[in-house]
Structure formats: C-alpha cells, structure tokens
Design an enzyme around this catalytic site. Structure first.
Site, mmCIF file in Angstrom:
data_model
loop_
_atom_site.group_PDB
_atom_site.id
_atom_site.type_symbol
_atom_site.label_atom_id
_atom_site.label_comp_id
_atom_site.label_asym_id
_atom_site.label_seq_id
_atom_site.Cartn_x
_atom_site.Cartn_y
_atom_site.Cartn_z
ATOM 1 C CE LYS A 261 1.919 -5.005 -5.036
ATOM 2 N NZ LYS A 261 0.778 -5.118 -5.958
ATOM 3 N NE ARG A 335 -9.494 -3.928 -2.832
ATOM 4 C CZ ARG A 335 -9.738 -4.411 -4.045
ATOM 5 N NH1 ARG A 335 -10.866 -5.078 -4.291
ATOM 6 N NH2 ARG A 335 -8.885 -4.230 -5.030
HETATM 7 N N1 BES Z 1 -0.803 -0.966 -4.570
HETATM 8 C C1 BES Z 1 -1.426 -1.872 -5.452
HETATM 9 C C2 BES Z 1 -1.953 -1.214 -6.726
HETATM 10 C C3 BES Z 1 -0.950 -0.553 -7.639
HETATM 11 C C4 BES Z 1 -0.547 -1.184 -8.793
HETATM 12 C C5 BES Z 1 -0.476 0.726 -7.378
HETATM 13 C C6 BES Z 1 0.350 -0.561 -9.652
HETATM 14 C C7 BES Z 1 0.420 1.347 -8.242
HETATM 15 C C8 BES Z 1 0.825 0.704 -9.393
HETATM 16 C C9 BES Z 1 -2.602 -2.516 -4.751
HETATM 17 O O1 BES Z 1 -2.497 -2.689 -3.383
HETATM 18 C C10 BES Z 1 -2.745 -3.878 -5.332
HETATM 19 O O2 BES Z 1 -1.870 -4.666 -5.150
HETATM 20 N N2 BES Z 1 -3.861 -4.139 -6.024
HETATM 21 C C11 BES Z 1 -4.088 -5.391 -6.609
HETATM 22 C C12 BES Z 1 -5.532 -5.746 -6.366
HETATM 23 C C13 BES Z 1 -5.865 -7.146 -6.726
HETATM 24 C C14 BES Z 1 -5.197 -8.117 -5.794
HETATM 25 C C15 BES Z 1 -7.352 -7.285 -6.669
HETATM 26 C C16 BES Z 1 -3.782 -5.290 -8.088
HETATM 27 O O3 BES Z 1 -4.025 -4.221 -8.670
HETATM 28 O O4 BES Z 1 -3.282 -6.251 -8.657
HETATM 29 MN MN MN Z 2 -1.467 -4.492 -2.866
#
Ligand code: BES
Ligand code: MN
Ligand code: ZN
Length: 478
Positions: A261, A335
């Site tokens: 990230k 997931r």
């Molecule tokens: N933990 C994140 C989602 C999240 C985003 C939680 C903002 C709280 C606040 C999750 O694991 C994630 O990174 N999801 C990705 C999925 C994507 C790679 C398909 C996302 O939302 O960008």
């Molecule tokens: Mn994530």
C-alpha cells in the site's frame, strides 16, 4: 458511567454541567430554566438561532443562576430516539473537551424511559476517548449522569446498557491500539478476557493451522515475524434457542504485502482487525448479559507483511474445501483468511453465519464512513439485521450480492482469482467469500471498512475506532 435519578428540579442538579434536550420548536419547554435566568435564556437562544433543530448545540456559563456552572442546550429535532442518542453523544464529546465529569440531564417535558436509555447510550458513546499523552494532558471521561425524572428507578435496559457500553469501549480500545501491541498472539491473549464470563477459548497455532489446512491464513501470515492464529470462542448457554457463528477478520496490520500500500493508505491499517474485535466484543457482551443464544466465534488473526517468506503473486492456494485460488494481489488478503474461518464455521451446527470484515476500500467509496455494507441473498436475514441496525442507531446499507459479477473472479490456472476488476469491488469480495460458506447456512457478510475507524471526529464519535456495529449484533442476537 454511573447513573443517578433525581426528582429535583433541573435547576438544582449539581455537577459540572446541565444538558437540556429540546425538540424543534419547543424552546418554550425551557420555562423553568428561563425563569432561573430572569427570562434571559429565551432571547439568548433566539439570538443564536437555536430552535431545537437536529444537530444544534449551544453552551453557556450559568454564573450561579442554576446549580450547574455550565448549561448545554441540544436540539433533538423530531425527538426520535436516534436524534436523542446523537445529541447526547455530541454533548458528551463537547463536555469531555471541557473536562466535565459529573453532569445533569434534563430530557424535555415528555421524556419516557426509552428516551432516557437513548441519552444514556449517546453519553456513553460520546465520552469515549483513546489517548496516549502525559497524565496531566488527559481529559477525564464522564463518570456520572443524573437524570432529572418525575419518578422512577433504573430498569433492566439501563443495566444492560452499562455492560454494552463497557464492551464497546473494549472493542474501540483494541482497534485503536497500535499494531506494535496488538498482533495475533496478543489479540489471542486479549480474548482471554472472555473466559471470565463463561466462554471457552481455543487458540490454534501454526501446527494446528497446518493440520487443519488453513492455507489462506498461513499464506498471508508467512511474510510476518508474528505468527498467525485462529482464535475460537464459544458461548454455550444451557437451553439456547438459536445457534449462530460469527467470523471476524483479524488482520492486525495490513501493509498490503508485496502489493504494498502507499503510506497514506497504510496509516490506519491497525484497524484491519476491527471485525475480529467486534465479534469478540459481541460474544463477551452476550455472555455477560446471559443471552440464550449459542455463539461460535472464529477469528483469523494474522499480520500482512512483506518479509522474505511473504506469499507472492501467482501463488495458488488449495483450500480444505477443495477450492483453488490464484493470487493476483496480496492486498486482497482479508478474503483469503476469512475463507479458512468460513470453512471451519460451516462444519458446526450454527444455522446463521455472519462475518464482519474491514474488507474493501470500494465499500467506503460507495457508502462512506457512516455505513457498513450488508451482503446476503437471504432477505429475512437482511431484514432482521437492518431492523437491528436501525434500533441500534448504526448505519447499515444493503448492497447487491449480484451473481453475474462472479465472472470477474475467474482465473486462468485455478478456480478463482482473489481480485476482480475495479467495478463493484465490495460485491466481488463478498462473492469470493460465498464459495467458502456451507450451502445450508444462512449467511451474511458485513463490510465494516467505513465505520471501523474514522479519521475525524463525527457525530457521537471521537476520531478513531467507533466500535460499530457491535450494538447491531447485540440487538440481532437478543
Ligand atoms: N484492509 C483493506 C481494506 C480497507 C480499506 C479497510 C480502507 C479499511 C479502510 C483490504 O485488505 C484491502 O486492502 N482491500 C483492497 C482490495 C483490492 C486489492 C481488491 C482495497 O480495498 O483496495
Ligand atoms: Mn489489504
Ligand atoms: Zn486488509
């Protein structure tokens, strides 16, 4: 927060402040207070355009005209319970900033016990703060509220609220705590608190996770120096009338893994175990309240890091139910770890399975921080959860579990890939999870990425963890 009930006039309620609740257009109800101010309160409110509308809040020093040194007047609009709760929460946040500890509350001319309960809930939610500062800079929480009543004693609901409030604080503290303190092993240790209320606790280490084929949790955890765990908690009251399973995402820190990230997006990723904290808090509260529902909790506790053993793009996981998954993004880890827990939970007799997860940023883009997303193909279950959320005053919004979007999850070398396209990201995440839930189960997925942790104070909530949707779960369970 101690509750007191006083038949004294609000004018005589001692404490650091008096909070007066006023419905829209009902400032005339403040006549007793107005007389104490020699008739100057009404014009003062008028000059500030205070009408009692929802969201209005004015505060003034009382200069000895009434017993409390500060008066806070809050608007409750149509006086619906949700408005009363939010107004109390806003007042409590304001009062915390002014270091009030003991307050009086006057709920208006037609206050009934339900309104009192809503105010109690709001005061409790609003007074929470998570602070790590030198002692002298800490602001104290509200420690007592005296309700001006015509008659009456505390009732059962008020006692329950004290328990729920304490568990919500417990959830918020857990989510707010830095990832340096809360990692899979320490999260499991915190779950030990539940055994004091008659729950049983089982923690699966890596050996057990391997033996059970929990490939998602092991893969995500292998890039971290902190080994993963499954935390299983059971509440089995005699004569239970329902059996439910609650599954929680417990990613104690989500760096994104090799699909790293950016810094800004990573800043708050200690909140990625909010689903876990909330289901643990729910079973703790249910046990302490003695709810006659058997609850089986499964938490996937894991840290998503980039260590030299980290799982990689193109890896293929074979789950214990036979489903194979090709990794296309290591940041879609939630997931993967929930899948193991859904498989395990489905082996037991629970008829309803709920999972809670900070699963997708897409859900936040769609409905923001005031709502959790609800995904289920079971209309009755959706209705029950929506009802529970409305009563609890927590935002929940149903989003489509639209089967044709499953095409987005087709992989080349395995059955599924772990991400879809950019479109409907919260839905494709939910559709992914569905592959791991027993066919005979009634299942709902709650994407809590929005309300789990808010970056700016809003409504009743201080910045940070909100503890939602704990109250929705408890209403649904009872
Ligand atoms: N933990 C994140 C989602 C999240 C985003 C939680 C903002 C709280 C606040 C999750 O694991 C994630 O990174 N999801 C990705 C999925 C994507 C790679 C398909 C996302 O939302 O960008
Ligand atoms: Mn994530
Ligand atoms: Zn995550």
């Amino acid at each position: 927060m101690e509750l007191r009930f006083s038949t004294a006039s609000p004018i005589d309620l001692a404490g650091d402040a008096l909070v007066a609740f006023v419905a829209e257009g009902s400032t005339a109800e403040l006549s007793t207070l107005d007389s104490a101010f020699g008739g100057q309160l009404q014009p003062w409110l008028t000059a500030r355009a205070f009408t009692g509308a929802e969201g209005q809040l004015v505060s003034m020093p009382t200069l000895g005209r009434i017993a409390a040194p500060q008066l806070v007047v809050v608007g409750i609009g149509d006086a619906a319970l949700a408005r009363v709760r939010t107004a109390a929460g806003r007042a409590a946040r304001e009062l915390r900033a002014s270091k009030a500890r003991h307050i009086g509350a006057w709920l208006g001319a037609n206050a009934d016990p339900d309104r009192r309960l809503a105010a109690q809930e709001g005061f409790g939610i609003g007074t929470y703060a998570f602070e790590r500062r030198p002692e002298k800079e800490l602001t104290p929480a509200l420690s007592s509220v005296s309700f001006a009543v015509t008659s009456g004693r505390p009732d059962v609901a008020e006692g329950h609220e004290e328990v729920i409030h304490r568990w919500q604080d417990w959830v918020r503290d857990l989510v707010n705590s830095p990832a340096a303190e809360i990692y899979p092993e320490t999260l499991a240790a915190r779950a030990g608190a539940l055994t004091r209320h008659g729950c049983t606790l089982e923690v699966w280490d890596e050996t057990r996770l391997k033996a059970e084929g929990c490939v998602g949790i092991l893969a995500v955890g292998q890039g971290s120096a902190r080994p993963p765990r499954i935390i299983r908690v059971s509440w089995n009251p005699p004569g239970a009338t329902r059996q439910v399973a609650l599954v929680g995402k417990g990613v104690t820190f989500d760096s994104g893994g090799l699909s790293l990230k950016p810094s800004a997006g990573m800043q708050t990723m200690r909140c990625d175990m909010a689903g876990a904290a909330t289901v643990l808090g729910a079973v703790g509260a249910a046990a302490e309240l003695g709810l006659p529902v058997a609850i089986d909790v499964w938490v996937a506790a894991v840290e998503n890091m980039t260590g030299s053993a980290a799982y990689k793009l193109g890896d293929i996981l074979t789950y214990s139910n036979g489903v194979t998954v090709e990794i296309h993004n290591t940041d879609a880890e939630g997931r993967l770890v929930l899948a193991d827990c859904l498989i395990q939970a489905s082996k037991y007799p629970a008829t309803e399975v709920l999972d809670l997860a900070t699963l997708t940023g897409a859900c936040v883009v769609a409905i923001g921080q005031d709502f959790s997303g609800l995904f289920t193909s079971d209309d009755a279950l959706a209705g029950a959860l929506m009802n529970a959320a409305n009563q609890a005053g927590e935002g929940l919004w149903r989003l489509p579990l639209h089967k044709p979007y499953k095409d987005q999850l087709k992989a080349e070398w395995a059955q599924l890939r772990n991400v879809g396209s950019r479109d409907a990201g919260a839905t494709t995440a939910a559709l992914f999870l569905e592959h791991f839930v027993g066919k005979e189960k009634r299942w709902a997925h709650l994407d809590i990425a929005g309300p789990a942790l808010i970056e700016k104070a809003s409504g009743m909530f201080a910045a940070g963890a909100t503890g939602q949707p704990l109250r929705t779960l408890l209403r649904w369970l009872s």
